[in-house]
Design an enzyme around this catalytic site. Structure first.
Site, short mmCIF file in Angstrom:
data_model
loop_
_atom_site.label_atom_id
_atom_site.label_comp_id
_atom_site.label_asym_id
_atom_site.label_seq_id
_atom_site.Cartn_x
_atom_site.Cartn_y
_atom_site.Cartn_z
CG HIS A 22 -2.29 0.49 1.00
ND1 HIS A 22 -2.91 0.48 -0.23
CD2 HIS A 22 -3.19 1.03 1.87
CE1 HIS A 22 -4.13 1.00 -0.10
NE2 HIS A 22 -4.33 1.33 1.16
CG ASN A 68 -9.04 6.69 5.92
OD1 ASN A 68 -8.08 7.31 6.36
ND2 ASN A 68 -9.88 6.05 6.69
CG ASP A 93 -1.71 0.50 -3.28
OD1 ASP A 93 -2.53 -0.41 -3.08
OD2 ASP A 93 -1.78 1.60 -2.70
CG ASN A 114 -10.50 3.03 1.35
OD1 ASN A 114 -11.52 2.90 0.68
ND2 ASN A 114 -10.16 2.19 2.31
#
Length: 188
Positions: A22, A68, A93, A114
């Site tokens: 991530h 997020n 990613d 997100n």
């Protein structure tokens, strides 16, 4: 066209996330910094760096808001640095691309990401460039979070420098020759 750019690498802060899938966006910017001798410093909502390359002023940020809430940092630096949305590039990613594949798009949906979803909401737009960094999708049903927050396996770690270099080249290309030509070069 403005010669000032905002390049955003998405990731999560903290050592436990450092080399996770991530954090591909952070990793691309860290690699660019290491190779081009600029440093990030902690600023409001992000680690930031400024880099001049071929007459372009490139502001790079790694949001510290967690994934997020990435849009807060993006919006803040676009306003702060007076950077038009056409000169925004977000590196993220992407589990829908095989590991090592890069895909540059001039706009698009968040695709379940997100960080991108929050940027879309805050900017009220999907009309910005994004460089998607393929991380693959070798996870079983219900294991997506563990996968994206997991470390790259050894065989991918060996290939990472080459992929990160290509992603860095795509960033430089975007800032110098524009999105169309860059897409032609990097979207194989």
């Amino acid at each position: 066209m403005s010669s000032k750019f905002l390049v955003v690498g998405l990731g999560n802060i903290g050592p436990e996330y450092a080399l996770t899938r991530h954090n591909a966006g952070f990793m691309v910017l860290d690699r660019l910094a290491a190779q081009n001798d600029f440093r990030f410093s902690m600023q409001r909502l992000a680690y930031t760096a400024e880099w001049r390359h071929k007459g372009r002023q490139i502001v790079l940020i790694k949001p510290t808001t967690y994934m997020n809430l990435s849009g807060r940092a993006v919006s803040y630096y676009m306003k702060q640095e007076n950077i038009p949305v056409d000169n925004l590039l977000v590196i993220t990613d992407d589990k829908d691309l095989p590991f090592g594949k890069l895909r540059l798009r001039s706009k698009g949906s968040p695709g379940g990401h997100n960080g991108l979803r929050n940027i879309d909401e805050v900017l009220n737009s999907q009309e910005y460039a994004r460089l998607r960094f393929g991380i693959g999708s070798q996870f079983s049903k219900g294991r997506q979070v563990d996968f994206v927050l997991g470390q790259f396996p050894d065989e991918e770690v060996e290939q990472l420098p080459e992929v990160l270099d290509r992603a860095g080249d795509a960033v430089i290309s975007f800032c110098t020759i524009g999105i169309q030509q860059t897409m032609n070069i990097f979207n194989q």
